[in-house]
Scaffold this motif. Structure first.
Motif, PDB file in Angstrom:
ATOM      1  N   GLU A 163      -0.442  -9.172   7.041  1.00 55.82           N
ATOM      2  CA  GLU A 163      -0.432  -9.434   5.603  1.00 55.82           C
ATOM      3  C   GLU A 163      -0.360  -8.130   4.585  1.00 55.82           C
ATOM      4  N   VAL A 164      -0.440  -7.013   5.373  1.00 57.80           N
ATOM      5  CA  VAL A 164      -0.426  -5.764   4.760  1.00 57.80           C
ATOM      6  C   VAL A 164       0.854  -4.950   4.937  1.00 57.80           C
ATOM      7  N   GLU A 165       1.522  -4.285   3.984  1.00 54.05           N
ATOM      8  CA  GLU A 165       2.782  -3.498   4.263  1.00 54.05           C
ATOM      9  C   GLU A 165       2.545  -2.116   3.466  1.00 54.05           C
ATOM     10  N   LEU A 166       2.658  -1.033   4.333  1.00 54.12           N
ATOM     11  CA  LEU A 166       2.621   0.183   3.827  1.00 54.12           C
ATOM     12  C   LEU A 166       3.984   0.543   3.481  1.00 54.12           C
ATOM     13  N   LEU A 167       4.228   0.678   2.128  1.00 56.38           N
ATOM     14  CA  LEU A 167       5.414   0.922   1.588  1.00 56.38           C
ATOM     15  C   LEU A 167       5.912   2.511   1.920  1.00 56.38           C
ATOM     16  N   ALA A 168       5.034   3.330   1.889  1.00 61.41           N
ATOM     17  CA  ALA A 168       5.235   4.800   1.868  1.00 61.41           C
ATOM     18  C   ALA A 168       4.201   5.679   1.775  1.00 61.41           C
ATOM     19  N   SER A 169       4.328   6.906   2.576  1.00 62.61           N
ATOM     20  CA  SER A 169       3.451   7.676   2.845  1.00 62.61           C
ATOM     21  C   SER A 169       3.777   9.103   2.080  1.00 62.61           C
ATOM     22  N   LEU A 211      -2.577  10.730   7.306  1.00 65.48           N
ATOM     23  CA  LEU A 211      -1.375   9.823   6.988  1.00 65.48           C
ATOM     24  C   LEU A 211      -1.002   8.826   8.305  1.00 65.48           C
ATOM     25  N   GLN A 212      -1.128   9.489   9.292  1.00 67.52           N
ATOM     26  CA  GLN A 212      -0.767   8.764  10.497  1.00 67.52           C
ATOM     27  C   GLN A 212      -1.930   7.549  11.019  1.00 67.52           C
ATOM     28  N   LEU A 213      -3.025   8.143  10.753  1.00 66.24           N
ATOM     29  CA  LEU A 213      -4.209   7.245  11.075  1.00 66.24           C
ATOM     30  C   LEU A 213      -4.243   5.931  10.443  1.00 66.24           C
ATOM     31  N   VAL A 214      -3.989   6.024   8.827  1.00 67.55           N
ATOM     32  CA  VAL A 214      -3.861   5.172   7.901  1.00 67.55           C
ATOM     33  C   VAL A 214      -2.548   4.103   8.269  1.00 67.55           C
ATOM     34  N   LYS A 215      -1.576   4.880   8.745  1.00 70.95           N
ATOM     35  CA  LYS A 215      -0.337   4.085   9.051  1.00 70.95           C
ATOM     36  C   LYS A 215      -0.668   3.377  10.260  1.00 70.95           C
ATOM     37  N   GLN A 216      -1.343   3.793  11.126  1.00 67.33           N
ATOM     38  CA  GLN A 216      -1.890   3.011  12.370  1.00 67.33           C
ATOM     39  C   GLN A 216      -2.856   1.959  11.910  1.00 67.33           C
ATOM     40  N   TYR A 217      -3.755   2.114  11.042  1.00 65.76           N
ATOM     41  CA  TYR A 217      -4.700   1.110  10.560  1.00 65.76           C
ATOM     42  C   TYR A 217      -3.849  -0.103   9.957  1.00 65.76           C
ATOM     43  N   CYS A 218      -2.972   0.318   9.082  1.00 65.11           N
ATOM     44  CA  CYS A 218      -2.087  -0.636   8.460  1.00 65.11           C
ATOM     45  C   CYS A 218      -1.612  -1.598   9.177  1.00 65.11           C
ATOM     46  N   ASP A 219      -0.987  -1.038  10.216  1.00 65.87           N
ATOM     47  CA  ASP A 219      -0.254  -1.806  11.260  1.00 65.87           C
ATOM     48  C   ASP A 219      -0.852  -2.742  12.038  1.00 65.87           C
ATOM     49  N   GLN A 220      -2.251  -2.755  12.004  1.00 63.93           N
ATOM     50  CA  GLN A 220      -3.071  -3.654  12.594  1.00 63.93           C
ATOM     51  C   GLN A 220      -3.547  -4.767  11.572  1.00 63.93           C
ATOM     52  N   ASN A 225       7.618   2.398  -9.278  1.00 60.75           N
ATOM     53  CA  ASN A 225       7.611   1.313  -8.335  1.00 60.75           C
ATOM     54  C   ASN A 225       6.100   0.689  -8.420  1.00 60.75           C
ATOM     55  N   SER A 226       6.014  -0.643  -8.446  1.00 56.47           N
ATOM     56  CA  SER A 226       4.617  -1.294  -8.620  1.00 56.47           C
ATOM     57  C   SER A 226       4.402  -1.651  -7.013  1.00 56.47           C
ATOM     58  N   VAL A 227       2.889  -1.256  -6.964  1.00 56.28           N
ATOM     59  CA  VAL A 227       2.324  -1.402  -5.688  1.00 56.28           C
ATOM     60  C   VAL A 227       0.985  -2.023  -5.920  1.00 56.28           C
ATOM     61  N   ASP A 228       0.286  -2.676  -4.904  1.00 53.90           N
ATOM     62  CA  ASP A 228      -0.906  -3.150  -5.140  1.00 53.90           C
ATOM     63  C   ASP A 228      -2.132  -2.111  -5.121  1.00 53.90           C
ATOM     64  N   LEU A 229      -1.962  -1.273  -4.067  1.00 53.27           N
ATOM     65  CA  LEU A 229      -3.169  -0.441  -3.604  1.00 53.27           C
ATOM     66  C   LEU A 229      -2.782   0.837  -3.188  1.00 53.27           C
ATOM     67  N   VAL A 230      -3.415   1.915  -3.620  1.00 52.15           N
ATOM     68  CA  VAL A 230      -3.029   3.048  -3.239  1.00 52.15           C
ATOM     69  C   VAL A 230      -4.340   3.895  -2.505  1.00 52.15           C
ATOM     70  N   ILE A 270       0.887  -1.323  -0.106  1.00 46.05           N
ATOM     71  CA  ILE A 270       0.059   0.079  -0.075  1.00 46.05           C
ATOM     72  C   ILE A 270       0.851   1.143  -0.135  1.00 46.05           C
ATOM     73  N   VAL A 271       0.227   2.285  -0.485  1.00 48.37           N
ATOM     74  CA  VAL A 271       0.981   3.599  -0.524  1.00 48.37           C
ATOM     75  C   VAL A 271      -0.101   4.552  -0.324  1.00 48.37           C
ATOM     76  N   ASN A 272       0.100   5.624   0.663  1.00 47.70           N
ATOM     77  CA  ASN A 272      -0.794   6.435   0.772  1.00 47.70           C
ATOM     78  C   ASN A 272      -0.470   7.989   0.949  1.00 47.70           C
ATOM     79  N   VAL A 273      -1.578   8.566   0.264  1.00 46.60           N
ATOM     80  CA  VAL A 273      -1.096  10.117  -0.214  1.00 46.60           C
ATOM     81  C   VAL A 273      -2.311  10.864   0.309  1.00 46.60           C
ATOM     82  N   ASP A 274      -1.890  11.847   0.985  1.00 42.85           N
ATOM     83  CA  ASP A 274      -2.691  12.775   1.957  1.00 42.85           C
ATOM     84  C   ASP A 274      -1.936  13.866   2.292  1.00 42.85           C
ATOM     85  N   ASP A 275      -2.492  15.200   1.815  1.00 43.14           N
ATOM     86  CA  ASP A 275      -1.696  16.433   2.500  1.00 43.14           C
ATOM     87  C   ASP A 275      -1.776  16.643   3.882  1.00 43.14           C
TER      88      ASP A 275
END
Length: 232
Positions: A28-34, A16-25, A48-53, A6-11
Motif C-alpha cells: 500500500e505504498v506507491e512511489l510516484l516519482a524520483s 534513488l534506486q535503493l529507495v525504489k527497491q525498498y518502496c517496492d517491498q 501535485n499532491s503527495v503524502d510523503l517526500v 511517495i516522491v524521492n529526491v536525491d542527486d
C-alpha cells in the motif's frame, strides 16, 4: 489504490534506486516519482499532491531543507542523508524522521510506517472520529502512542514529559498547547503540572487523584471543578 504516495529526491542515482527497491517491498505504498534534480522535484511537488517526500539534504542548486521551505503546503518529509548537522532544523520543520545513510530496509520501513500513521491520524481527526492514539514528535522522531498506554503528562516549562506504561517521552510542547490539541480525546488538567486521561481516573480526594493502575498524582485546588464535571 495505494494509501501512501511517495516522491524521492536525491542527486545520487544509487540512492534513488535503493529507495525504489525498498518502496517496492512495502504494501500500500506507491512511489510516484524520483528526481535527481531538486528543481524538477520542486516543480512537481508544487503541481501535485503527495503524502510523503524522502529528501536528501546535500544536493546541488537547492538542498533538501531549502526545497522543503519553498513548498507552500509541504507534505510529510523524511530526510535520508549523510549530513548530521541539520537535525535541529529538521525538528523545526516537523519532519517525520531523520535517517542517516546507509539505511537498511527495516529502518526505512519503520520511518514510512510512522508517516502512514500520521496520515491516518490527520484523516481521522479531520473526520472528527474518536482516535485511540496520538501522534507527537520526540527526539526528532514522530511517535505513535495508544491512549490506553498513557499514564500521565507532566509539564516542565517549555517541555512536557509523556509517561507511558513502556517508556517516557520528552516533548518540546507547553502544557497548554498539548491540552488544547488533545482535549477532545478526554485529557483533563488536574494540576498546573499534570494532565491525565479522564478514563484512567479511579477516584480523587481533596488533594490527590488516583488512577486505575494505582498511581497517585497531586490535585490542584483550582482544577477540582474539572473532576466534578467528569464525575457528575
Amino acid at each position: 489504490m495505494a494509501n501512501l504516495t511517495i516522491v524521492n529526491v536525491d542527486d545520487e542515482y544509487p540512492a534513488l534506486q535503493l529507495v525504489k527497491q525498498y518502496c517496492d517491498q512495502l504494501e500500500e505504498v506507491e512511489l510516484l516519482a524520483s528526481f535527481q534534480k531538486p528543481e524538477e522535484a520542486l516543480a512537481f511537488l508544487k503541481a501535485n499532491s503527495v503524502d510523503l517526500v524522502v529528501f536528501d539534504i546535500n544536493m546541488p542548486g537547492i538542498n533538501g531543507v531549502e526545497l522543503l521551505e519553498q513548498l507552500p503546503d509541504p507534505p510529510l518529509c523524511i530526510f535520508l542523508t549523510l549530513e548530521t548537522k541539520f537535525a535541529v532544523k529538521a525538528f523545526e520543520l516537523d519532519v517525520v524522521h531523520y535517517l542517516i545513510k546507509p539505511v537498511d530496509f527495516d529502518t526505512f520501513k519503520k520511518a514510512v510506517n510512522k508517516a502512514r500513521d500520521f496520515v491516518q491520524f490527520k484523516s481521522s481527526a479531520g473526520n472528527k472520529q474518536q482516535e485511540d492514539f496520538i501522534m507527537f514528535k520526540s527526539n526528532y522522531v514522530m511517535n505513535k502512542v495508544f491512549l490506553k498506554d498513557i499514564l500521565w503528562i507532566q509539564g516542565f516549562g517549555e517541555y512536557i514529559v509523556l509517561m507511558t506504561t513502556l517508556k517516557k517521552y520528552m516533548i518540546l510542547e507547553r502544557m497548554s498547547n498539548f491540552e488544547e490539541k488533545f482535549q477532545h480525546l478526554g485529557f483533563i488538567r488536574i494540576h498546573k503540572s499534570y494532565i491525565v486521561l479522564s478514563d484512567h481516573i479511579n477516584s480523587y480526594n481533596s488533594g490527590h487523584v488516583f488512577l486505575k493502575n494505582g498511581e497517585e498524582l497531586p490535585l490542584g485546588r483550582t482544577y477540582k471543578k474539572n473532576l466534578k464535571i467528569h464525575f457528575s
